[in-house]
Design an enzyme around this catalytic site. Sequence first.
Site: not given
Ligand code: 13P
Length: 191
Positions: A73, A94, A154
């Site tokens: 990201e 998340h 997401h």
């Molecule tokens: P990364 O491990 O590449 O940071 O990805 C984690 C993530 O939450 C992607 O949205």
Amino acid sequence: MIHLNPVREVVDVSLHIYRTGLVSGIGGNVSARMGDRVFITPTMVPLGEVSLRNVVLVDLNGRVIRGGRPSSELGLHLEVYRARPDVGGIVHTHSPHARAFSIAGVQIEKMEGFMGLGRGYIPMVPYHPPGSRELAAECGRVMVDEDAAILENHGVVCAGEGLRDALLLAEFIEESARTQFIAETLKSMKK
Ligand code: 13P
């Protein structure tokens, strides 16, 4: 805000986010900007395993100056930094309740406190695949005048003058989503 030690801050905030359950597994990413340099968590590494040794240093064009592969990201973080010269730190989580709202497509109210005077909703960025250019660009657009965005299906992105401000906002949004859920459930139980 001046980062006295941006790498240390990225590590501390990453570990805190992991330990408090705002992410699990390899979810989430954290960055801090200092001038034209950005310190960001590595890709595919749990935030609970971020350390002084694996934080990646990039420039504002995303070129790696030191370290391994940056978060997938990175583009999203850079778009927000470009759109917001006042922003010095970004977290992507998340957070379970906020993520559930993002999956259900229910908006999270801006509650009193950090988010203003309880008016309106945290903007929701329409779904684009994680790590995509489209998601990054849309996020940069939405966050020109917002410190937080919900990514549909997401998670959450929060920005602040410093990384600590971004973290506190992410915590407040998770608490807001949890409170809204409980309040709406109770309202539906009213006789
Ligand atoms: P990364 O491990 O590449 O940071 O990805 C984690 C993530 O939450 C992607 O949205």
